[in-house]
Write a protein that holds these residues in place. Structure first.
Motif, PDB file in Angstrom:
ATOM      1  N   ALA A 102      23.324 100.864  80.361  1.00 31.14           N
ATOM      2  CA  ALA A 102      23.371  99.420  80.078  1.00 31.14           C
ATOM      3  C   ALA A 102      21.943  98.889  79.904  1.00 31.14           C
ATOM      4  N   THR A 103      21.000  99.420  80.674  1.00 34.92           N
ATOM      5  CA  THR A 103      19.598  98.987  80.554  1.00 34.92           C
ATOM      6  C   THR A 103      19.012  99.450  79.220  1.00 34.92           C
ATOM      7  N   LEU A 156      17.382  96.982  76.498  1.00 34.74           N
ATOM      8  CA  LEU A 156      16.016  97.147  75.956  1.00 34.74           C
ATOM      9  C   LEU A 156      16.027  97.122  74.435  1.00 34.74           C
ATOM     10  N   SER A 193      35.681  97.786  75.560  1.00 41.19           N
ATOM     11  CA  SER A 193      34.932  99.049  75.573  1.00 41.19           C
ATOM     12  C   SER A 193      35.350  99.978  74.431  1.00 41.19           C
ATOM     13  N   VAL A 198      29.098  96.241  73.997  1.00 38.28           N
ATOM     14  CA  VAL A 198      28.708  95.035  74.759  1.00 38.28           C
ATOM     15  C   VAL A 198      27.575  94.326  74.015  1.00 38.28           C
ATOM     16  N   HIS A 242      35.772 103.907  86.500  1.00 40.64           N
ATOM     17  CA  HIS A 242      35.812 103.138  85.249  1.00 40.64           C
ATOM     18  C   HIS A 242      35.540 101.661  85.569  1.00 40.64           C
ATOM     19  N   ASP A 243      35.080 100.931  84.570  1.00 44.23           N
ATOM     20  CA  ASP A 243      34.773  99.510  84.699  1.00 44.23           C
ATOM     21  C   ASP A 243      35.959  98.751  85.321  1.00 44.23           C
ATOM     22  N   GLN A 244      35.680  98.070  86.434  1.00 42.13           N
ATOM     23  CA  GLN A 244      36.736  97.360  87.171  1.00 42.13           C
ATOM     24  C   GLN A 244      37.447  96.315  86.306  1.00 42.13           C
ATOM     25  N   LEU A 245      36.671  95.707  85.435  1.00 41.09           N
ATOM     26  CA  LEU A 245      37.208  94.647  84.584  1.00 41.09           C
ATOM     27  C   LEU A 245      38.356  95.161  83.710  1.00 41.09           C
ATOM     28  N   PHE A 246      38.296  96.430  83.317  1.00 35.93           N
ATOM     29  CA  PHE A 246      39.331  96.981  82.439  1.00 35.93           C
ATOM     30  C   PHE A 246      40.345  97.833  83.198  1.00 35.93           C
ATOM     31  N   LYS A 277      20.687  99.803  76.481  1.00 27.57           N
ATOM     32  CA  LYS A 277      21.260  98.856  75.515  1.00 27.57           C
ATOM     33  C   LYS A 277      20.475  97.537  75.534  1.00 27.57           C
ATOM     34  N   ARG A 304      17.195  93.598  72.979  1.00 24.97           N
ATOM     35  CA  ARG A 304      16.148  92.571  73.075  1.00 24.97           C
ATOM     36  C   ARG A 304      14.945  92.890  72.192  1.00 24.97           C
ATOM     37  N   ASN A 352      35.322 108.260  84.936  1.00 21.80           N
ATOM     38  CA  ASN A 352      35.057 107.775  83.576  1.00 21.80           C
ATOM     39  C   ASN A 352      34.399 108.843  82.704  1.00 21.80           C
ATOM     40  N   THR A 389      12.704  95.175  72.819  1.00 24.00           N
ATOM     41  CA  THR A 389      11.579  95.760  73.560  1.00 24.00           C
ATOM     42  C   THR A 389      11.406  97.218  73.137  1.00 24.00           C
ATOM     43  N   CYS A 390      12.509  97.881  72.876  1.00 16.21           N
ATOM     44  CA  CYS A 390      12.472  99.224  72.302  1.00 16.21           C
ATOM     45  C   CYS A 390      13.232  99.199  70.967  1.00 16.21           C
TER      46      CYS A 390
END
Lengths: 505, 367
Positions: free
Chosen positions: B234-235, B239, B317, B257, B64-68, B237, B242, B117, B244-245
Motif C-alpha cells: 500500500a505504501t 509513493l 479489490s 485503490v 484478507h481485507d476485513q472490509l471485504f 502504491k 503521489r 490472502n 514521489t516515485c
C-alpha cells in the motif's frame, strides 16, 4: 542492520530526545505549579490531549509526509523524533508536577552559599553528587528516564515510517528488527526461550532507563510527607511564552492535524462506507463490545493500584508495575510465551490472559492517576460524608452521598474513564492475547490502515470516538434524572456509633 | 483492652481484613473470568486437542481485507445459520501474525478455518502438518494448478503482482519500465521489503529458476542504485500515486485503490524470466484438530463457490475468479486480468524455494 545496532540507535534516540525534553518539561511544569486552578486545568488538558491520541493514528496520518521525505532520511528521522517528543513531554511534565519537591530546596542553597564552597567540600555528605541527587536532579533524572523508556519502546509509528533508501534504514527500531528476526528465523516456534537470545539486550536497556525512577521510588519510600519549600521562583515571561507555544504546537501537531487530516481525507467517502448493513452496524457493535473488557480491566487496575498505595506497599507496587513500564510489546511477548509454557491448556487463548496483560499494563498508569487526581480520599472528609450518609434524615443522607461523589466519586470516574480510553485503543496486547471474540475495535482501524481504506478508517475513527462519548453522555443524563444518592436512601438506617478519626501527631 | 476502631466503629483488624480482600477479590475475579473463558481440553490422538466444541461459533483466521471479508462471512452466516468469529491479520505484530499463531497453537488449536490472502503461509502450515484434507464441491470447481491434490488447501479469487506506474512521470510501457529499471539511479522505484507478504512470494518465485543466483545479484545491484524499500505494498502504491516515485511493484488490489482515488496510475504485469506472471490466489484450509468439521467444510465450500468468487471480483479489490464463472458478469477490469492469471507461475514451487530464500534474506536484513 543487526538487532544490536538497531537497539543501540534506538537507545541513542531515546537519550537524545529525553535530553531535549528534560529542560522543556522543567519549563512546562513551573507554570503548572504556579497557575490558578482554572488555568492549571486548561494546561493539563492541553498537555494530556496529544498523549491520549493513539500513536498508530498519528503515524498513519503523517505517513504521507514521510513519503515525501523518503529521499531525505535525516529529515524523516527528525520528523519522527519531533512526534516522539510531543508524545513524551506530557509524561515528563506530570512526573515533575507530581513528585515531591527535592529535600534540598532554596534554603539549603542559601545555607550552602553562606557556608562557602571551601567549607562544604570538607563535609563528605555535602559532595556535589549528593547535592545534585537530593537537589534539582532528584525529579528530573527519573522524568528523563521515564521519557527515554517510552521513546525506546515506541514501535507503532516507527513501523509505519520505516524505509530503506539505497541501503540506508530510517528510523532504526529494535522492536521492528525483533519482529523481522522472528519472521526470518522462526524464533519462538520451537522453544520460547529462543527469544531470550535476542530479547535480553532491549530488556537490559529498559531496566537501565527505569533505574532512576526505581531509585526515586526506593529512596522516597520512607518519606514522612513533611511539606518542604518548593523552591519555585516566579515564572518569567519567556518561560510563559515557551510553554504556551509548545502546548499549541503539541495539540496542533499531535492531535488536531492528524485527526483533521483523517476526517478531511475520509469524510467524502463516509456515506458510501456506511451504506449497506455490514458497514456501520458491525463497527458500532465492535466498538461497544470492545468497551466491556476494558471497563473490567480499568476497574481492576484502579482497585489494585489504589489498594497498594493506600496500604503503603510501594515496593510491591513497583514490582507489579515493572512489566507494564516495559511497554506493551515486551509485556505481550513475555505473557504470550509464559502462558504458552506455564498456563493450563486454553488459558493463553482465553479472556483471562487479556485481563491479566492489560491490567498489568494499566497498573502504573492507574497509580500515576491516583496520585495526580488525588483520588485517595482524605480521612476527615470521608468521615464527615459517611456520618452524613448515615444521618437521621433523607436530606442529610443525600448530602452525604453528594459530598462523597464530589470529593471522591468524580475523580474515580475520571481515572477509570482515562484508563478505559487507553485500554480501549490498546492494540498490541489485545492482538497478542485476546481470543477472537474479544479483539478490540483498534484491530479494525489497523486493518483499514494496512489496506489504505481512508474513508473507512475515518468513519471508524468517528465511531470509535463517539461510542464512549455516547456512553458517558448516557450515564450523565441518567445521573441527572435518577439522582445517585436516592439509590442508597433505602439502606440508610440511622447509625450514630461512628467515631471521629484520631488526630495525627 | 478493646481493639482500636475505625471511623465507622469497626475494629481495625476487621477493616484490614476487609480492605485486603478487595485486591484479592479482584484477582480471583480475573482468574475466575479466565477460567470461565477457557474450557479444559482432552487431547485426541487423531485430532489433537481443541478448546472449542461443535456448538461454539466457527473460528476463522482471516488475512484478507476485513472490509471485504466481513460481508462474505456475514452472508455465510445468514445462509447457513452458522455463526463465525473472525480474527483478522492486523500486521500490527507482523511475524507474530496468523501463520505463526497457528503454528504456536498446534497443540491446542483455536482456529477452525484459515482464510489466507495468499498461498505462501498456507504451504508453511502444510509443512507443519497442520491442515485437514477436504475435497468438497468447492475444491472440485477450482483448476488443478491452484489447489493441493489432497485437498489440504485450495486457492480462489486471485491477485497479481504488477508494475504500478505514475503516468505523469513515465509512459506505462514495457520499454519505458525496462529503461527506468536499468538506469543508474533507482531512487524513483519503490518495492515492499521482501520479508513478508506477497513480495516474499515474488522473491521465492524469482529464487526458483536458478537457486537465487540472479535474484541475489539483482537485489544487491538495485539496492546499490538507491532502490526505495518500504513497509508494504500500500505504501508503494502511495509513493507512486503521489509522484514521489515513478514506478514500483505492488499487487492489483492496491493498484485499484490508487486508481479509484483518481491518481494518474497504470499497471503492467510483472513477468518472471520464464515469461510467466505472478498470480496469488486466496487460499482456504481446515485446521487439523477442529471440533466443528462439518461447519468448517460448509464454510470452505462457500468460500470456494462461484458466488464468493463473483463477490470478490465485484469488490473494489477486483480479484480474479479461478473456477468456472459467467465471464460476462465480471467487471471489465477483471476480464482484462484473466489472461494474465492463465499465465501464472505454478505455486507448488513456492515451498521448496521458501526456506532457501528466507535463509538468504536473513543474511541480508537481520545480520
Amino acid at each position: 542492520m543487526s538487532l544490536e545496532a538497531e537497539c543501540g540507535w534506538t537507545l541513542l534516540r531515546a537519550i537524545t530526545i529525553s535530553l531535549v525534553a528534560t529542560p522543556l518539561v522543567t519549563i512546562l511544569a513551573r507554570p503548572l505549579q504556579l497557575d490558578s486552578p482554572r488555568h492549571r486545568r486548561r494546561r493539563l488538558v492541553a498537555l494530556a490531549i496529544p498523549f491520549l491520541t493513539p500513536g498508530f493514528v498519528v503515524g498513519y496520518a503523517y505517513s504521507n509526509v514521510t513519503l515525501d521525505l523518503v529521499h531525505q532520511p535525516v529529515l524523516n528521522e527528525l520528523f519522527y523524533d519531533l512526534l516522539l517528543l510531543i508524545g513524551v513531554v506530557p509524561v515528563g511534565t506530570f512526573v515533575l508536577v507530581l513528585a515531591p519537591p527535592p529535600p534540598l530546596g532554596p534554603t539549603a542553597d542559601w545555607c550552602g552559599q553562606l557556608a562557602g564552597s571551601d567549607r562544604l567540600r570538607r563535609v563528605r555528605s555535602c559532595g556535589w553528587s549528593r547535592s545534585l541527587w537530593y537537589g534539582p536532579a532528584r525529579n528530573r533524572i527519573p522524568a528523563f528516564g521515564l521519557m527515554a523508556l517510552l521513546v525506546f519502546h515506541e514501535f507503532e509509528i516507527a513501523s509505519l515510517f520505516r524505509v530503506i533508501a539505497g541501503q540506508r534504514l530510517t528510523p532504526a527500531s529494535w522492536s521492528n528488527a525483533l519482529f523481522e528476526l522472528i519472521a526470518l528465523q522462526g524464533l519462538g516456534q520451537r522453544s520460547p526461550w529462543d527469544l531470550w537470545r535476542f530479547g535480553w539486550m532491549p530488556l537490559a536497556c529498559s531496566l537501565g532507563l527505569l533505574a532512576p525512577l526505581l531509585a526515586l521510588a526506593w529512596t522516597s519510600r520512607r518519606d514522612p510527607g513533611v511539606l518542604r519549600p518548593t523552591g519555585l521562583r516566579p515564572r518569567s515571561p519567556w518561560e510563559e511564552r515557551v510553554a504556551s507555544t509548545w502546548l499549541a504546537v503539541a495539540v496542533g501537531m499531535g492531535t488536531a492535524i492528524p485527526l483533521g487530516n483523517l476526517i478531511y481525507d475520509g469524510a467524502p467517502g463516509w456515506a458510501a462506507t456506511w451504506r449497506g448493513e455490514h458497514r456501520l452496524g458491525p463497527t458500532l457493535a465492535h466498538a461497544g463490545r470492545s468497551l466491556i473488557p476494558t471497563v473490567a480491566i480499568a476497574v481492576s487496575a484502579a482497585i489494585i493500584a489504589g489498594w497498594l498505595l493506600r496500604r503503603r506497599h510501594p515496593g510491591l507496587l513497583m514490582a507489579l508495575s515493572l512489566p507494564g513500564l516495559l511497554g506493551n510489546l515486551s509485556l505481550g511477548l513475555l505473557l504470550t510465551w509464559t502462558l504458552l509454557i506455564m498456563a493450563p491448556a486454553g488459558f493463553g487463548h482465553s479472556i483471562g490472559a487479556l485481563l491479566i496483560g492489560q491490567s498489568l499494563w494499566l497498573l502504573p498508569r492507574a497509580a500515576l492517576l491516583i496520585v495526580l487526581l488525588a483520588v485517595l480520599p482524605r480521612r476527615e472528609s470521608t468521615y464527615l460524608s459517611r456520618l452524613l450518609q448515615r444521618g437521621p434524615t433523607a436530606a442529610q443522607r443525600i448530602a452525604g452521598w453528594r459530598l462523597t461523589w464530589q470529593h471522591f466519586g468524580q475523580r474515580v470516574a475520571w481515572m477509570v474513564g482515562l484508563l478505559c480510553w487507553w485500554g480501549y485503543l490498546e492494540l498490541t496486547l489485545n492482538e497478542l492475547l485476546a481470543p477472537p471474540e474479544w479483539l478490540s475495535v483498534a484491530h479494525r482501524m489497523y486493518q483499514q490502515m494496512h489496506f489504505g481504506r481512508n474513508a473507512a478508517l475515518s468513519s471508524t475513527t468517528l465511531v470509535v470516538v463517539m461510542v464512549p462519548l455516547a456512553v458517558v453522555g448516557l450515564l450523565v443524563t441518567l445521573g441527572r434524572f435518577v439522582s445517585v444518592p436516592t439509590i442508597f436512601l433505602a439502606s440508610g438506617s440511622p447509625r450514630t456509633h461512628a467515631k471521629p478519626p484520631e488526630r495525627e501527631a | 483492652m478493646l481493639p482500636r476502631s475505625d471511623p465507622l466503629g469497626r475494629p481495625v483488624f476487621l477493616r484490614r481484613r476487609v480492605t485486603a480482600s478487595v485486591p484479592i477479590g479482584v484477582l480471583l475475579l480475573v482468574v475466575g473470568l479466565a477460567g470461565g473463558g477457557c474450557t479444559p481440553s482432552t487431547p485426541s490422538p487423531t485430532a489433537g486437542s481443541s478448546v472449542n466444541t461443535e456448538s461454539d461459533p466457527l473460528v476463522v483466521y482471516c488475512s484478507h481485507d476485513q472490509l471485504f471479508s466481513e460481508p462474505i462471512l456475514a452472508r455465510f452466516t445468514r445462509k447457513t445459520g452458522i455463526s463465525v468469529q473472525v480474527r483478522h491479520d492486523t500486521e500490527a505484530t507482523k511475524s507474530l501474525g496468523l501463520v505463526n499463531r497457528l503454528i504456536r497453537e498446534k497443540s491446542s488449536p483455536v482456529c477452525d478455518v484459515f482464510w489466507n490472502n495468499q498461498v505462501l503461509g498456507t504451504t508453511d502450515l502444510l509443512a507443519h502438518d497442520l491442515l485437514e484434507k477436504y475435497r468438497g464441491s468447492g475444491w472440485r470447481r477450482i483448476p488443478e494448478a491452484f489447489k493441493d491434490p489432497d485437498g489440504r488447501w485450495c486457492g480462489f479469487a486471485a491477485r497479481l503482482r504488477v508494475w504500478i506506474v505514475n503516468t505523469e512521470k513515465l509512459p506505462a510501457t514495457v520499454e519505458s519500465i525496462e529503461q527506468a529499471v536499468t538506469a543508474r539511479d533507482l531512487s524513483r522505484m519503490a518495492v515492499a521489503r521482501p520479508l513478508f507478504g506477497t513480495t516474499l512470494t515474488h522473491y521465492c518465485l524469482l529464487w526458483h529458476g536458478d537457486n537465487g543466483r540472479t535474484l541475489k545479484a539483482e537485489h544487491a545491484d538495485r539496492r546499490r542504485r538507491g532502490l526505495i524499500e518500504v513497509p508494504g505494498n500500500a505504501t508503494v502504491k502511495n509513493l507512486v500515486a503521489r509522484g514521489t516515485c515513478d514506478l514500483g511493484w505492488t499487487d492489483t488490489d492496491d493498484f485499484f485503490v490508487g486508481l479509484d482515488d483518481g491518481h494518474p496510475v497504470a499497471m503492467l504485469p510483472i513477468r518472471l524470466p520464464s515469461g510467466q506472471t505472478i498470480c496469488m490466489p486466496n487460499s482456504v484450509s481446515i485446521v487439523k484438530g477442529t471440533k466443528r468439521l462439518s461447519a468448517a467444510r460448509q464454510l470452505v465450500d462457500f468460500l470456494l463457490s462461484a458466488e464468493t468468487e463473483m463477490a470478490l471480483a465485484r469488490s473494489p479489490s477486483r480479484q480474479v475468479p479461478l473456477g468456472e464463472i459467467d465471464a460476462q458478469s465480471l467487471p471489465a477490469e477483471v476480464r482484462r486480468l484473466r489472461p494474465w492469471v492463465a499465465d501464472g507461475a505454478p505455486l507448488e514451487e513456492l515451498q521448496t524455494s521458501r526456506a532457501a530464500c528466507l535463509a538468504w534474506l536473513r543474511t541480508e536484513y537481520a545480520r
